[in-house]
Design a protein around this motif. Structure first.
Motif, PDB file in Angstrom:
ATOM      1  N   GLU A   1       0.823  -1.202   0.000  1.00 49.02           N
ATOM      2  CA  GLU A   1       0.000   0.000   0.000  1.00 49.02           C
ATOM      3  C   GLU A   1       0.862   1.258   0.000  1.00 49.02           C
ATOM      4  N   HIS A   2       1.971   1.230   0.752  1.00 45.54           N
ATOM      5  CA  HIS A   2       2.869   2.398   0.764  1.00 45.54           C
ATOM      6  C   HIS A   2       3.495   2.610  -0.614  1.00 45.54           C
TER       7      HIS A   2
ATOM      8  N   ARG B   1       2.195   1.657  -3.483  1.00 40.69           N
ATOM      9  CA  ARG B   1       1.143   2.104  -4.389  1.00 40.69           C
ATOM     10  C   ARG B   1       0.905   3.605  -4.255  1.00 40.69           C
ATOM     11  N   ARG B   2       0.870   4.084  -3.005  1.00 37.58           N
ATOM     12  CA  ARG B   2       0.654   5.511  -2.787  1.00 37.58           C
ATOM     13  C   ARG B   2       1.813   6.344  -3.314  1.00 37.58           C
TER      14      ARG B   2
ATOM     15  N   ALA C   1       1.422   9.043  -6.219  1.00 39.07           N
ATOM     16  CA  ALA C   1       1.745  10.449  -5.960  1.00 39.07           C
ATOM     17  C   ALA C   1       2.684  10.996  -7.030  1.00 39.07           C
TER      18      ALA C   1
ATOM     19  N   ARG D   1      -9.402  11.724  -2.490  1.00 38.56           N
ATOM     20  CA  ARG D   1      -8.678  10.598  -1.939  1.00 38.56           C
ATOM     21  C   ARG D   1      -7.415  11.081  -1.242  1.00 38.56           C
ATOM     22  N   GLU D   2      -7.096  10.455  -0.116  1.00 36.51           N
ATOM     23  CA  GLU D   2      -5.869  10.780   0.605  1.00 36.51           C
ATOM     24  C   GLU D   2      -4.654  10.531  -0.280  1.00 36.51           C
ATOM     25  N   GLY D   3      -3.745  11.489  -0.301  1.00 35.14           N
ATOM     26  CA  GLY D   3      -2.507  11.326  -1.045  1.00 35.14           C
ATOM     27  C   GLY D   3      -2.631  11.489  -2.534  1.00 35.14           C
ATOM     28  N   ALA D   4      -3.856  11.784  -3.036  1.00 28.04           N
ATOM     29  CA  ALA D   4      -4.057  11.915  -4.477  1.00 28.04           C
ATOM     30  C   ALA D   4      -3.957  13.381  -4.890  1.00 28.04           C
TER      31      ALA D   4
END
Length: 310
Positions: free
Chosen positions: A66-67, A69-70, A74, A274-277
């Motif tokens: 998940e990290h 992917r983010r 980003a 979305r968070e981080g988007a």
């Protein structure tokens, strides 16, 4: 740890083999395998158990996925934003608005946006806030305006203003004082947003209050639109709820009187993404236009102090 290593790791994780990952990345199997091996050496942990037919992710891979992917999302979002930073000559804007957007001066949002950016295609979704939040979280749309609370995780939420919600009735005397949750639970009610039901943020707040008192809420009638609920309530068939903004508009039934709740009830309207988007330039522009329109129509004491947009 490099972006190429993270891309190779994610491709291998999703495809289950270095060969398939190489095809996805338009690279060689040896190159992808080496990138993942180098990443494993750098972090000191094994990411995959190399089986005869398929890579098996380890606990470390599950934790990293998940990290990674983010991080990749980003970077990709930043590159997309940079490539379009000086132009809005194309692309697609996806945005969600409140079902009752017209009451908040948002009915001509698309028209005003399209006048400024005629070459941008617009997809505007107008649903109950719970469904808009779902669409943002799933990536179906980039951002939207919602009423809080929304039972969805993974969202960056920026509250904009509060709109008090009142009890609307033809028979209850406002001089009797504010409406308590016990009285509300006992009342004959017509509630709107039937499809969203108890996921609707305003309803959800009332339901939680009732549950704390060991009560339940069972509306006599459920309809989809606030206008229908108000029309029924105006006949005296049942009572309903309505926000102050809706009640202040022309055409509000004069037969209805408004009473506040004993514990004041608010629709808190917020902008979510979305968070981080990173928002695409087009969606960022329509979000700014919606926010400015919304706040311009709000009373000063309704506005919630917020930090400047990044």
């Amino acid at each position: 740890m490099t972006l190429a290593q993270l891309r190779a790791f994610l491709a291998a994780y999703e495809s289950g083999s270095f060969t398939a990952a190489a095809a996805e990345l338009d690279s060689s199997q040896a190159s992808v395998s080496e990138l993942v091996s180098r990443l494993e050496r750098e972090i000191g942990l094994q990411l995959f158990a190399r089986g005869a037919r398929r890579l098996v992710p380890t606990a470390a891979a599950e934790e990293l996925r998940e990290h990674a992917r983010r991080a990749v999302a980003a970077i990709d979002g930043g590159l997309d934003a940079l490539s379009a930073i000086t132009s809005l000559d194309g692309g697609v804007c996806t945005f969600g608005v409140l079902r009752n957007a017209a009451y908040y001066e948002l009915s001509d949002l698309v028209q005003r946006f399209h006048q400024r950016y005629p070459n941008v295609r617009v997809r505007l979704v107008g649903l109950n806030s719970a469904l808009v939040a779902d669409s943002v979280a799933s990536g179906e749309i980039e951002a939207g305006l919602v009423v809080l609370p929304v039972p969805v995780t993974g969202l960056a939420i920026r509250p904009l203003f509060r709109d008090e919600v009142f009890y609307a009735s033809t028979t209850r005397d406002p001089a009797a004082g504010p409406v308590g949750i016990d009285e509300f639970a006992d009342a004959k009610l017509v509630l709107y947003d039937a499809y969203a039901g108890w996921r609707d943020p305003t309803r959800l707040q009332l339901l939680e209050r009732a549950r704390l008192q060991g009560r339940s809420i069972e509306p006599a009638v459920e309809v989809e639109h606030v206008e229908t609920a108000l029309s029924l309530a105006a006949t005296g068939a049942a009572d309903t709820i309505v926000s102050g903004t809706v009640a202040r508009t022309g055409g509000f039934p004069e037969q209805l009187t408004l009473t506040p709740f004993a514990e004041p009830l608010y629709d808190t309207i917020a902008l979510v993404q979305r968070e981080g988007a990173y928002l695409s330039p087009a969606t960022a522009r329509i979000a700014e236009l919606a926010e400015h329109t919304l706040l311009a129509a709000a009373e000063p004491d309704q506005v919630i102090a917020t930090t400047p947009r990044r």
